[in-house]
Design a protein around this motif. Structure first.
Motif, PDB file in Angstrom:
ATOM      1  N   PRO A  47      73.725  39.358  22.407  1.00  0.00           N
ATOM      2  CA  PRO A  47      73.449  39.561  23.679  1.00  0.00           C
ATOM      3  C   PRO A  47      74.519  38.466  24.640  1.00  0.00           C
ATOM      4  O   PRO A  47      75.126  37.668  23.824  1.00  0.00           O
ATOM      5  CB  PRO A  47      72.021  38.796  23.925  1.00  0.00           C
ATOM      6  CG  PRO A  47      71.554  38.851  22.507  1.00  0.00           C
ATOM      7  CD  PRO A  47      72.452  38.839  21.554  1.00  0.00           C
ATOM      8  N   THR A  48      74.686  38.884  25.829  1.00  0.00           N
ATOM      9  CA  THR A  48      75.661  38.067  26.542  1.00  0.00           C
ATOM     10  C   THR A  48      75.548  36.591  26.745  1.00  0.00           C
ATOM     11  O   THR A  48      76.318  35.864  26.534  1.00  0.00           O
ATOM     12  CB  THR A  48      75.658  38.713  27.909  1.00  0.00           C
ATOM     13  OG1 THR A  48      75.931  39.814  28.018  1.00  0.00           O
ATOM     14  CG2 THR A  48      76.931  37.989  28.776  1.00  0.00           C
ATOM     15  N   ALA A  49      74.259  36.289  26.841  1.00  0.00           N
ATOM     16  CA  ALA A  49      73.977  34.757  26.623  1.00  0.00           C
ATOM     17  C   ALA A  49      74.189  33.991  25.580  1.00  0.00           C
ATOM     18  O   ALA A  49      74.831  33.004  25.556  1.00  0.00           O
ATOM     19  CB  ALA A  49      72.322  34.589  27.054  1.00  0.00           C
ATOM     20  N   THR A  50      74.064  34.641  24.341  1.00  0.00           N
ATOM     21  CA  THR A  50      74.375  34.079  23.231  1.00  0.00           C
ATOM     22  C   THR A  50      75.884  34.095  22.979  1.00  0.00           C
ATOM     23  O   THR A  50      76.574  32.993  22.437  1.00  0.00           O
ATOM     24  CB  THR A  50      74.028  34.865  21.981  1.00  0.00           C
ATOM     25  OG1 THR A  50      72.549  35.087  22.310  1.00  0.00           O
ATOM     26  CG2 THR A  50      74.070  34.246  20.813  1.00  0.00           C
ATOM     27  N   LYS A  51      76.581  35.110  23.268  1.00  0.00           N
ATOM     28  CA  LYS A  51      78.039  34.895  23.208  1.00  0.00           C
ATOM     29  C   LYS A  51      78.596  33.878  24.149  1.00  0.00           C
ATOM     30  O   LYS A  51      79.748  33.246  23.955  1.00  0.00           O
ATOM     31  CB  LYS A  51      78.770  36.326  23.946  1.00  0.00           C
ATOM     32  CG  LYS A  51      78.669  37.198  22.752  1.00  0.00           C
ATOM     33  CD  LYS A  51      79.270  38.741  23.321  1.00  0.00           C
ATOM     34  CE  LYS A  51      79.047  39.805  22.423  1.00  0.00           C
ATOM     35  NZ  LYS A  51      79.599  41.219  23.159  1.00  0.00           N
ATOM     36  N   ALA A  52      78.121  33.593  25.533  1.00  0.00           N
ATOM     37  CA  ALA A  52      78.456  32.850  26.573  1.00  0.00           C
ATOM     38  C   ALA A  52      78.211  31.464  25.893  1.00  0.00           C
ATOM     39  O   ALA A  52      79.082  30.288  25.887  1.00  0.00           O
ATOM     40  CB  ALA A  52      77.747  32.950  27.749  1.00  0.00           C
ATOM     41  N   MET A  53      77.030  31.152  25.192  1.00  0.00           N
ATOM     42  CA  MET A  53      76.911  29.908  24.718  1.00  0.00           C
ATOM     43  C   MET A  53      77.668  29.416  23.460  1.00  0.00           C
ATOM     44  O   MET A  53      78.090  28.413  23.281  1.00  0.00           O
ATOM     45  CB  MET A  53      75.333  29.710  23.989  1.00  0.00           C
ATOM     46  CG  MET A  53      74.245  29.275  25.198  1.00  0.00           C
ATOM     47  SD  MET A  53      74.369  27.874  25.941  1.00  0.00           S
ATOM     48  CE  MET A  53      73.648  26.800  24.665  1.00  0.00           C
ATOM     49  N   THR A  54      78.086  30.474  22.649  1.00  0.00           N
ATOM     50  CA  THR A  54      78.880  30.325  21.708  1.00  0.00           C
ATOM     51  C   THR A  54      80.472  29.742  22.059  1.00  0.00           C
ATOM     52  O   THR A  54      81.144  29.037  21.476  1.00  0.00           O
ATOM     53  CB  THR A  54      78.950  31.544  20.649  1.00  0.00           C
ATOM     54  OG1 THR A  54      77.492  31.888  20.191  1.00  0.00           O
ATOM     55  CG2 THR A  54      79.934  31.293  19.469  1.00  0.00           C
ATOM     56  N   VAL A  55      80.866  30.407  23.135  1.00  0.00           N
ATOM     57  CA  VAL A  55      82.122  30.154  23.696  1.00  0.00           C
ATOM     58  C   VAL A  55      82.143  28.931  24.137  1.00  0.00           C
ATOM     59  O   VAL A  55      83.098  28.043  23.951  1.00  0.00           O
ATOM     60  CB  VAL A  55      82.587  31.397  24.786  1.00  0.00           C
ATOM     61  CG1 VAL A  55      83.691  30.919  25.553  1.00  0.00           C
ATOM     62  CG2 VAL A  55      82.917  32.773  24.060  1.00  0.00           C
ATOM     63  N   ALA A  56      81.044  28.528  24.866  1.00  0.00           N
ATOM     64  CA  ALA A  56      80.989  26.988  25.437  1.00  0.00           C
ATOM     65  C   ALA A  56      80.716  25.958  24.327  1.00  0.00           C
ATOM     66  O   ALA A  56      81.419  24.933  24.486  1.00  0.00           O
ATOM     67  CB  ALA A  56      79.527  27.018  26.274  1.00  0.00           C
ATOM     68  N   THR A  57      80.166  26.638  23.085  1.00  0.00           N
ATOM     69  CA  THR A  57      80.036  25.463  22.150  1.00  0.00           C
ATOM     70  C   THR A  57      81.326  25.270  21.483  1.00  0.00           C
ATOM     71  O   THR A  57      81.835  24.292  21.339  1.00  0.00           O
ATOM     72  CB  THR A  57      79.171  26.069  21.062  1.00  0.00           C
ATOM     73  OG1 THR A  57      77.784  26.023  21.837  1.00  0.00           O
ATOM     74  CG2 THR A  57      79.036  24.960  19.923  1.00  0.00           C
ATOM     75  N   VAL A  58      82.137  26.233  21.107  1.00  0.00           N
ATOM     76  CA  VAL A  58      83.682  26.154  20.664  1.00  0.00           C
ATOM     77  C   VAL A  58      84.577  25.613  21.548  1.00  0.00           C
ATOM     78  O   VAL A  58      85.366  24.739  21.207  1.00  0.00           O
ATOM     79  CB  VAL A  58      84.151  27.562  20.126  1.00  0.00           C
ATOM     80  CG1 VAL A  58      85.440  27.461  19.725  1.00  0.00           C
ATOM     81  CG2 VAL A  58      83.060  28.149  19.003  1.00  0.00           C
ATOM     82  N   SER A  59      84.281  25.804  22.825  1.00  0.00           N
ATOM     83  CA  SER A  59      85.178  25.028  23.710  1.00  0.00           C
ATOM     84  C   SER A  59      85.022  23.717  24.069  1.00  0.00           C
ATOM     85  O   SER A  59      85.784  22.845  24.188  1.00  0.00           O
ATOM     86  CB  SER A  59      85.056  25.511  25.328  1.00  0.00           C
ATOM     87  OG  SER A  59      85.411  27.146  25.222  1.00  0.00           O
ATOM     88  N   GLY A  60      83.741  23.239  23.855  1.00  0.00           N
ATOM     89  CA  GLY A  60      83.231  21.873  23.864  1.00  0.00           C
ATOM     90  C   GLY A  60      83.817  21.390  22.457  1.00  0.00           C
ATOM     91  O   GLY A  60      84.340  20.114  22.726  1.00  0.00           O
ATOM     92  N   LEU A  61      83.897  21.976  21.455  1.00  0.00           N
ATOM     93  CA  LEU A  61      84.345  21.257  20.268  1.00  0.00           C
ATOM     94  C   LEU A  61      86.101  21.075  20.404  1.00  0.00           C
ATOM     95  O   LEU A  61      86.307  19.756  20.100  1.00  0.00           O
ATOM     96  CB  LEU A  61      84.397  22.027  18.959  1.00  0.00           C
ATOM     97  CG  LEU A  61      84.857  21.857  17.790  1.00  0.00           C
ATOM     98  CD1 LEU A  61      84.343  20.274  17.188  1.00  0.00           C
ATOM     99  CD2 LEU A  61      84.651  22.726  16.662  1.00  0.00           C
ATOM    100  N   VAL A  62      86.519  21.886  21.005  1.00  0.00           N
ATOM    101  CA  VAL A  62      87.923  21.729  21.467  1.00  0.00           C
ATOM    102  C   VAL A  62      88.388  20.559  22.350  1.00  0.00           C
ATOM    103  O   VAL A  62      89.016  19.967  22.192  1.00  0.00           O
ATOM    104  CB  VAL A  62      88.700  23.186  21.975  1.00  0.00           C
ATOM    105  CG1 VAL A  62      89.997  22.653  22.343  1.00  0.00           C
ATOM    106  CG2 VAL A  62      88.733  24.170  20.872  1.00  0.00           C
ATOM    107  N   LEU A  63      87.562  20.681  23.250  1.00  0.00           N
ATOM    108  CA  LEU A  63      87.644  19.386  24.342  1.00  0.00           C
ATOM    109  C   LEU A  63      87.214  18.355  23.699  1.00  0.00           C
ATOM    110  O   LEU A  63      87.997  16.980  24.004  1.00  0.00           O
ATOM    111  CB  LEU A  63      86.703  19.963  25.237  1.00  0.00           C
ATOM    112  CG  LEU A  63      87.164  20.836  26.379  1.00  0.00           C
ATOM    113  CD1 LEU A  63      86.282  21.101  27.364  1.00  0.00           C
ATOM    114  CD2 LEU A  63      88.538  20.657  27.038  1.00  0.00           C
TER     115      LEU A  63
END
Length: 52
Positions: free
Chosen positions: A2-18
């Motif tokens: 689902p879109t919400a799960t994709k968005a959370m995954t992207v946010a988590t990976v982006s947060g890891l990079v940051l």
């Protein structure tokens, strides 16, 4: 996935990079990694709830 799960995954990976960039650039901070851990656990919980 689902879109919400994709968005959370992207946010988590982006947060890891940051968080990694912050640690390398300015030094480690326990609060940054704690916040990322909470975000990661929330993402994992969302994935489990949706069944993926």
């Amino acid at each position: 996935m689902p879109t919400a799960t994709k968005a959370m995954t992207v946010a988590t990976v982006s947060g890891l990079v940051l968080a990694t960039a912050y640690t390398v650039g300015l030094g480690g901070s326990g609060w940054v990694w704690f916040a990322w851990l909470v975000l990661g656990l929330a993402t994992l919980g969302l994935m489990t709830a949706v069944g993926h």
